[in-house]
Design an enzyme around this catalytic site. Structure first.
Site, mmCIF file in Angstrom:
data_model
loop_
_atom_site.group_PDB
_atom_site.id
_atom_site.type_symbol
_atom_site.label_atom_id
_atom_site.label_comp_id
_atom_site.label_asym_id
_atom_site.label_seq_id
_atom_site.Cartn_x
_atom_site.Cartn_y
_atom_site.Cartn_z
ATOM 1 N N GLY A 1 -7.004 0.653 3.304
ATOM 2 C CA GLY A 1 -8.453 0.839 3.194
ATOM 3 C C GLY A 1 -8.873 1.509 1.910
ATOM 4 N N HIS B 1 -43.356 -12.134 9.875
ATOM 5 C CA HIS B 1 -44.345 -11.059 9.811
ATOM 6 C C HIS B 1 -44.344 -10.301 11.130
ATOM 7 C CE1 HIS B 1 -47.997 -8.901 8.882
ATOM 8 N NE2 HIS B 1 -48.445 -9.227 10.087
ATOM 9 N N GLU C 1 0.853 -1.203 0.000
ATOM 10 C CA GLU C 1 0.000 0.000 0.000
ATOM 11 C C GLU C 1 0.885 1.247 0.000
ATOM 12 O OE1 GLU C 1 -3.439 0.898 -0.237
ATOM 13 O OE2 GLU C 1 -2.420 2.824 -0.268
ATOM 14 N N GLY D 1 3.862 0.389 -5.370
ATOM 15 C CA GLY D 1 4.251 -0.871 -6.015
ATOM 16 C C GLY D 1 4.345 -0.678 -7.521
HETATM 17 C C1 LIG Z 1 -17.965 8.971 -2.109
HETATM 18 C C2 LIG Z 1 -17.964 7.502 -2.454
HETATM 19 C C3 LIG Z 1 -18.883 6.671 -1.852
HETATM 20 C C4 LIG Z 1 -18.892 5.317 -2.166
HETATM 21 N N1 LIG Z 1 -19.823 4.522 -1.566
HETATM 22 C C5 LIG Z 1 -19.858 3.223 -1.864
HETATM 23 C C6 LIG Z 1 -20.803 2.372 -1.232
HETATM 24 O O1 LIG Z 1 -21.599 2.798 -0.406
HETATM 25 N N2 LIG Z 1 -20.805 1.064 -1.554
HETATM 26 C C7 LIG Z 1 -19.927 0.559 -2.482
HETATM 27 O O2 LIG Z 1 -19.987 -0.644 -2.751
HETATM 28 N N3 LIG Z 1 -19.016 1.326 -3.092
HETATM 29 C C8 LIG Z 1 -18.957 2.648 -2.800
HETATM 30 N N4 LIG Z 1 -18.020 3.438 -3.401
HETATM 31 C C9 LIG Z 1 -17.096 2.822 -4.372
HETATM 32 C C10 LIG Z 1 -15.952 2.100 -3.629
HETATM 33 O O3 LIG Z 1 -15.321 2.993 -2.755
HETATM 34 C C11 LIG Z 1 -14.951 1.542 -4.626
HETATM 35 O O4 LIG Z 1 -15.625 0.753 -5.575
HETATM 36 C C12 LIG Z 1 -13.913 0.681 -3.916
HETATM 37 O O5 LIG Z 1 -13.220 1.442 -2.976
HETATM 38 C C13 LIG Z 1 -12.925 0.079 -4.917
HETATM 39 O O6 LIG Z 1 -12.004 -0.694 -4.219
HETATM 40 P P1 LIG Z 1 -10.557 -1.044 -4.824
HETATM 41 O O7 LIG Z 1 -9.935 -1.968 -3.849
HETATM 42 O O8 LIG Z 1 -10.682 -1.454 -6.227
HETATM 43 O O9 LIG Z 1 -9.771 0.346 -4.863
HETATM 44 P P2 LIG Z 1 -9.486 1.450 -3.782
HETATM 45 O O10 LIG Z 1 -10.404 1.365 -2.645
HETATM 46 O O11 LIG Z 1 -9.416 2.734 -4.510
HETATM 47 O O12 LIG Z 1 -8.045 1.065 -3.225
HETATM 48 C C14 LIG Z 1 -6.893 1.105 -4.008
HETATM 49 C C15 LIG Z 1 -5.672 1.219 -3.120
HETATM 50 O O13 LIG Z 1 -4.508 1.027 -3.912
HETATM 51 C C16 LIG Z 1 -3.514 1.936 -3.507
HETATM 52 N N5 LIG Z 1 -2.582 2.089 -4.649
HETATM 53 C C17 LIG Z 1 -2.818 2.631 -5.857
HETATM 54 N N6 LIG Z 1 -1.731 2.500 -6.657
HETATM 55 C C18 LIG Z 1 -0.800 1.864 -5.925
HETATM 56 C C19 LIG Z 1 0.525 1.423 -6.201
HETATM 57 N N7 LIG Z 1 1.099 1.566 -7.392
HETATM 58 N N8 LIG Z 1 1.222 0.824 -5.209
HETATM 59 C C20 LIG Z 1 0.671 0.627 -3.999
HETATM 60 N N9 LIG Z 1 -0.574 1.006 -3.700
HETATM 61 C C21 LIG Z 1 -1.317 1.618 -4.650
HETATM 62 C C22 LIG Z 1 -4.274 3.182 -3.140
HETATM 63 O O14 LIG Z 1 -3.533 4.015 -2.294
HETATM 64 C C23 LIG Z 1 -5.505 2.582 -2.469
HETATM 65 O O15 LIG Z 1 -5.307 2.435 -1.103
HETATM 66 C C24 LIG Z 1 -17.970 4.789 -3.093
HETATM 67 C C25 LIG Z 1 -17.009 5.635 -3.688
HETATM 68 C C26 LIG Z 1 -17.010 6.973 -3.372
HETATM 69 C C27 LIG Z 1 -15.974 7.857 -4.005
#
Ligand SMILES: Cc1cc2nc3c(=O)[nH]c(=O)nc-3n(C[C@H](O)[C@H](O)[C@H](O)COP(=O)(O)OP(=O)(O)OC[C@H]3O[C@@H](n4cnc5c(N)ncnc54)[C@H](O)[C@@H]3O)c2cc1C
Ligand SMILES: NC(=O)c1ccc[n+]([C@@H]2O[C@H](COP(=O)([O-])OP(=O)(O)OC[C@H]3O[C@@H](n4cnc5c(N)ncnc54)[C@H](O)[C@@H]3O)[C@@H](O)[C@H]2O)c1
Length: 614
Positions: A139, A581, A134, A217
């Site tokens: 998170g 119910h 990360e 990464g």
């Molecule tokens: C305001 C808002 C509300 C939302 N509400 C909901 C909801 O209620 N329910 C729902 O299902 N979804 C919701 N979403 C969508 C949800 O947040 C995303 O779909 C989800 O976080 C995607 O997860 P992910 O693991 O793909 O990526 P992310 O959560 O974006 O995590 C990616 C991680 O990778 C890290 N990273 C990136 N590049 C590198 C690298 N090269 N090396 C090391 N680390 C790296 C980043 O720092 C990050 O920590 C919401 C989004 C927003 C913006």
């Protein structure tokens, strides 16, 4: 205690955002997994944490000590880049599989797995070694800048809305004096929740033995990754399998200037300082909006998708007036049209919200020198200038862009498509020539298949199944989605237009069944009778094609339908399921009961039932 040989590494490295990772629930946090307990099958079995069970595990561990996997050839069996909910879900599953295996093979129950077996036995059993990298905070988006803080704000908006609704309270016989809120208190609630879930997530991974590696990464070549702070010494590791889970960032269309928090102010007077502070960020994305630094009197929300809708709920409950700017011809274009229409009647029209549809916001300039935010609109079709708006603030909610910067995709000949990493149905990465890149997967927002937290996690689990030798394809049509407005909107599967298109192509009929919340006792007891559930299905065989719900707790109600689709349960089967119910679940009970499936299909159900009963 946890010197691990079984490790899962997550690399997370997006250093220009400062939020933490957290899962939307304990499922993502993995705390429960870290202390899995199993009910005792018989009294003769060892008791939780007893000496005999520990000895048993030690023996088992020793007997399996030569059962090492390919980890010898690689530093890790699995390296995950990005510790958002996708990466976290994959990491937990990699470890959980081992726990299950261990319990299955020993028959020991009621054991706190993490405290007894530790990682050594895990590694020896599974042969996997896993790590997560990360680059920012654990998170990712969901925990730090997405699901988690937004739901904290929405929890406040629900209560504010209810306490301000005299008519609603009167109908319940309640008298409440004027409701108010403390902006900083509300902001703290969101921030504290994100912090808590982030810590839970981090601890859950540490507890089960995932190696957390810090820094950005970068893929150097097949099965090779480096990580570390930019400019600092680099660590190179090899992995049998790599999962990219780098997520997404807010997408801001060209011409829109998002202002930062960096300017300095010149006035020495506290009054002007306060004024400046209040106005300092006027064109923002959800990343900023979630901090609730200010509640603008009038805010334009560009985009009426999930983020726009949820924030309109928060802002109007806290006293803002909202103007929606939507490029397509109707608000909430991503939802089933009938549900959008109803949602507009309930969530938009009676609130302090107006809207412009069929227009693009082409230029947005932040407030400056006492001037308000200006927004230039053009007609989406003719591209002619349409209007110029002046508002206190603008929230840009026009979608999200995949984050792949610094990932080193060029080193493995992978070209993105509109920024997304191309994958097949098993999340295997496809290179620029259309070939699968061996041992490389991409999950979550970065592949763009379904930008939802639980979809990212489910894709991660699916990949872990595959790298553990079990073929698995996630059925994305069974993945539910929900918008947490008040009332909520939820859905799974196809919308009516999508189902019609599919039916025409494949030559079958579709039918629609609907039930209203108005006939539901629980909803009426809550004085929340506004709502609709809609089922789209095949009348010839009872296949469930889509379910859409608008109404109280729609986000919780949808799972009966999504589980049915995932398990292939048909209408003629589920309609006989019994619901307590009075509950809101009876809305779905009525929905399935009202569907008309051909007699032949219904007969097969009865035949099965008789067999089982007999
Ligand atoms: C305001 C808002 C509300 C939302 N509400 C909901 C909801 O209620 N329910 C729902 O299902 N979804 C919701 N979403 C969508 C949800 O947040 C995303 O779909 C989800 O976080 C995607 O997860 P992910 O693991 O793909 O990526 P992310 O959560 O974006 O995590 C990616 C991680 O990778 C890290 N990273 C990136 N590049 C590198 C690298 N090269 N090396 C090391 N680390 C790296 C980043 O720092 C990050 O920590 C919401 C989004 C927003 C913006
Ligand atoms: N409850 C949830 O599950 C939840 C909550 C928030 C976000 N999310 C996820 O985050 C992602 C991003 O959400 P979002 O609301 O930003 O995107 P979205 O894709 O849901 O909606 C974007 C909206 O903006 C409109 N738009 C795009 N460019 C425009 C322009 N220049 N002018 C006017 N309108 C324009 C689009 O037509 C669309 O209606 C979504 O994919 C969603 O899955 C999920």
């Amino acid at each position: 205690m946890h010197s691990i040989s079984f490790s899962t590494a997550i690399i997370s490295g997006r250093n220009h955002y400062t939020s933490d990772l957290s899962p939307p629930s304990l499922r993502f946090c993995g705390l429960r997994r870290a202390t899995l307990r199993f009910s005792r099958a018989s009294r003769s079995e060892p008791r939780r944490g007893s000496l005999s069970s520990k000895l048993h595990f030690k023996k088992l561990s020793a007997s399996l000590s030569d059962n090492r996997s390919a980890a010898k050839a690689f530093d890790y069996d699995l390296v995950i880049i990005g510790a958002g909910v996708g990466g976290h879900g994959a990491a937990l599953h990699a470890v959980e599989k081992v726990h299950k295996l261990l319990i299955d093979s020993t028959g020991v129950n009621s054991v706190s797995v993490s405290s007894v077996i530790g990682r050594r036995a895990d590694q020896q059993l599974q042969g996997l070694k896993t790590a997560i990298i990360e680059g920012d905070v654990i998170g990712g988006t969901c925990v730090n800048r997405g699901c988690v803080p937004s739901k904290a704000l929405l929890a406040v908006s629900r209560r504010m809305r209810e306490l301000q609704n005299e008519h609603h309270l009167k109908a319940l016989g309640l008298q409440v004096s004027a409701a108010g809120y403390d902006r900083q208190g509300v902001a703290d609630h969101a921030n504290n929740l994100a912090l808590k879930i982030r810590n839970n997530l981090t601890n859950s991974m540490k507890a089960i033995g995932v190696d957390i590696l810090t820094g950005v990464g970068t893929i150097l070549g097949p099965q090779k990754v480096k990580y570390g702070k930019v400019g600092a010494s680099e660590n190179v590791i090899t992995a049998k399998n790599i999962i990219i889970a780098t997520g997404s960032v807010p997408f801001v269309p060209k011409g829109i200037e998002v202002d930062g928090a960096d300017s300095s102010f010149t006035s020495s007077s506290f009054y002007f300082y306060s004024l400046y502070t209040k106005l300092r960020k006027t064109v923002i994305t959800s990343d900023h909006a979630l901090k609730l630094e200010v509640v603008p009197d009038w805010v334009a929300i560009v985009g009426s998708g999930y983020i726009g809708l949820e924030f309109s709920d928060v802002y109007t409950a806290l006293g803002s007036e909202v103007t929606f700017i939507e490029a397509l011809d109707q608000l909430m274009p991503g939802f089933d049209p009938e549900i959008s229409k109803l949602a507009q009647r309930v969530l938009i029209n009676p609130r302090k919200i107006d809207y412009h549809t069929g227009v693009f916001a082409t230029k947005i300039t932040p407030a400056k020198n006492g001037k308000p935010v200006t927004i230039e609109l053009i007609d989406a079709k003719t591209k002619e200038p349409k209007d110029t708006l002046e508002v206190d603030a603008a929230l840009i909610a026009t979608g999200r862009a995949p984050f792949t910067k610094g990932l080193g995709l060029e080193n493995i000949n992978v070209a993105t498509e509109r920024g997304f990493i191309p994958v097949d149905e098993r999340m295997r990465v496809i290179d620029a020539e259309g070939n699968l890149v061996p041992h490389l997967y991409c999950i979550g927002d970065a592949n763009g298949k379904m930008m939802l937290a639980h979809a990212a996690s489910a894709q991660g689990i699916s990949v872990v199944e595959q790298v553990s030798g079990k073929d698995h394809v996630l059925n994305h049509l069974s993945v539910p989605a929900a918008c947490f407005t008040h009332p909520e909107i939820s859905m799974v599967g196809l919308t009516e237009p999508q189902a019609k298109e599919k039916a025409e192509k494949q030559g079958f009929e579709i039918s629609i069944a609907k039930t209203s919340f108005k006939a539901n006792t629980k909803a009426l007891a809550e004085n929340e009778g506004e709502g609709l559930a809609k089922l789209i299905y095949r009348p010839d065989n009872g296949e469930i094609l889509g379910v859409h719900i608008f109404g109280m707790h729609a986000a919780d109600l949808i799972h009966e339908a999504s589980n049915a689709i995932a398990l292939g349960t048909r209408v003629q089967d589920i309609k006989y399921a019994v619901h307590a119910h009075p509950t809101l679940s009876e809305v779905l009970d009525e929905l399935f009961k009202s569907a008309k499936v051909s007699l032949l299909s219904s007969y097969s159900y009865c035949a099965n039932q008789q067999q089982i009963d007999y």
